[in-house]
Design an enzyme around this catalytic site. Structure first.
Site, PDB file in Angstrom:
ATOM      1  N   CYS A  89      42.985  37.524  39.612  1.00  0.00           N
ATOM      2  CA  CYS A  89      41.844  38.715  40.128  1.00  0.00           C
ATOM      3  C   CYS A  89      40.440  38.292  38.850  1.00  0.00           C
ATOM      4  O   CYS A  89      40.557  37.121  39.673  1.00  0.00           O
ATOM      5  CB  CYS A  89      42.179  39.845  39.828  1.00  0.00           C
ATOM      6  SG  CYS A  89      41.292  40.770  41.346  1.00  0.00           S
ATOM      7  N   HIS A 206      47.953  40.960  42.280  1.00  0.00           N
ATOM      8  CA  HIS A 206      47.959  41.033  41.294  1.00  0.00           C
ATOM      9  C   HIS A 206      49.874  41.160  41.203  1.00  0.00           C
ATOM     10  O   HIS A 206      50.392  42.310  41.269  1.00  0.00           O
ATOM     11  CB  HIS A 206      47.479  42.820  40.896  1.00  0.00           C
ATOM     12  CG  HIS A 206      46.233  42.293  40.840  1.00  0.00           C
ATOM     13  ND1 HIS A 206      45.616  42.741  39.716  1.00  0.00           N
ATOM     14  CD2 HIS A 206      44.828  42.809  41.391  1.00  0.00           C
ATOM     15  CE1 HIS A 206      44.137  42.371  40.013  1.00  0.00           C
ATOM     16  NE2 HIS A 206      43.940  43.085  40.733  1.00  0.00           N
ATOM     17  N   GLU A 208      51.489  41.605  38.445  1.00  0.00           N
ATOM     18  CA  GLU A 208      51.437  42.744  37.414  1.00  0.00           C
ATOM     19  C   GLU A 208      52.016  44.105  38.337  1.00  0.00           C
ATOM     20  O   GLU A 208      52.758  44.943  37.830  1.00  0.00           O
ATOM     21  CB  GLU A 208      50.604  42.599  36.447  1.00  0.00           C
ATOM     22  CG  GLU A 208      49.202  42.990  36.801  1.00  0.00           C
ATOM     23  CD  GLU A 208      48.657  42.489  37.763  1.00  0.00           C
ATOM     24  OE1 GLU A 208      47.316  42.786  37.454  1.00  0.00           O
ATOM     25  OE2 GLU A 208      49.219  40.983  37.494  1.00  0.00           O
TER      26      GLU A 208
END
Length: 234
Positions: A89, A206, A208
Site C-alpha cells: 500500500c 493488504h 497482512e
C-alpha cells in the site's frame, strides 16, 4: 527470517505486518521496528518491509516525502546488494517514488477512498514472495487506499509484461481479470510489481489482514509463508 519493518510518521500498519511475519515463521523471531530516520540498516537482515499507512500525512504525493528519508537510502543500498524489500500500500507508493520500482500510484479512478475486499490473481509462483502459491491462484486481500491506481506508460507496461514482472493482478474470485474487478482503475489490472531480480515487490492491497483464521481468514498467509520458506536455513 530476520526482518525489519520501517515506521514513518503516519505509518499505521506496522503491527499488523509484524504479526503476519511472526505467524508465518511459526511465532519465531519478531521483526525489528526501524524508525525512518535511521541512516543504516541492522546487519544480517533478510527482508525490509515498508508497511501501509499515510506517511507524512500523504503530503505532496503519497510516499513522496518518505522516499527521501534516511532509511530509504539504506534500503536502496540493501536492495542493490541483493536484499529483499516488500512494500504494501503506502509502501508500494514509497518504492515507486524512490525509483525502486517503475510507475506511479495515482488517485483511484472513482476519486474515492476504497475500503473493501479485493481479489488478486497470482501471475507467477516462482519468486521469494509467491512460492507457496500456484500460478493462477486467487486470494482475497483488503483494499484500503485512495491512491492505488497503478500507472506507467505503454513502454514500461510492455516491459513489465514481457519480462514477467507483474506479480499480482486484480481479478474475480474465479480468476478472470475483468474490468469490474479492477476497482481502482490500475493499468492492465496490475496490483503488484516485481523488480527484475525478483527481490523487490510492491503490492497495493493488504495481505497482512488475512493471516489469522480467528479474525479474517488466511488468504494472505501464503505470501508470508513464501518469505519464511525462502529464508529458512538450508
Amino acid at each position: 527470517m530476520r526482518a525489519a519493518v520501517v515506521v514513518f510518521p503516519g505509518t499505521n500498519r506496522e503491527r499488523d505486518m509484524a504479526l503476519a511475519l511472526a505467524r508465518a515463521s511459526g511465532g519465531g523471531r519478531k521483526p525489528l521496528m526501524l524508525w525512518h530516520g535511521e541512516p543504516e540498516l541492522p546487519t544480517g537482515l533478510d527482508l525490509v518491509v515498508l508497511p501501509g499507512g499515510f506517511s507524512h500525512s500523504d503530503y505532496l504525493r503519497c510516499g513522496a516525502m518518505a522516499a527521501h528519508s534516511p532509511v530509504m537510502r539504506a534500503a536502496k543500498g540493501f536492495a542493490a546488494r541483493g536484499g529483499h524489500v516488500l512494500g504494501v500500500c503506502n509502501g508500494f507508493q514509497i518504492l515507486c517514488e524512490a525509483g525502486m520500482l517503475p510507475g506511479a500510484l495515482l488517485r483511484n479512478a472513482s476519486l474515492r477512498f476504497l475500503s473493501m475486499d479485493g481479489w488478486l490473481r497470482v501471475e507467477r509462483a516462482d519468486t521469494p514472495y509467491t512460492n507457496r502459491f500456484r500460478r493462477g491462484d486467487t486470494f482475497r486481500a483488503t483494499m484500503a487506499h485512495g491512491d492505488g491506481n497503478y500507472f506507467a506508460d505503454a513502454a514500461v507496461l510492455d516491459r513489465l509484461e514481457g519480462e514477467n514482472l507483474v506479480a499480482f493482478r486484480y481479478a474475480t474470485p474465479a480468476g478472470e481479470a475483468a474490468p469490474a474487478a479492477n476497482r481502482n482503475g490500475s493499468a492492465r489490472g496490475i496490483a503488484g510489481v516485481l523488480s527484475p531480480n525478483l527481490r523487490v515487490l510492491g503490492l497495493m492491497p493488504h495481505p497482512e489482514n488475512q493471516v489469522d483464521p480467528a479474525i479474517d481468514g488466511t488468504d494472505g498467509l501464503p505470501l508470508f509463508e513464501s518469505l519464511a520458506a525462502s529464508f529458512a536455513p538450508a
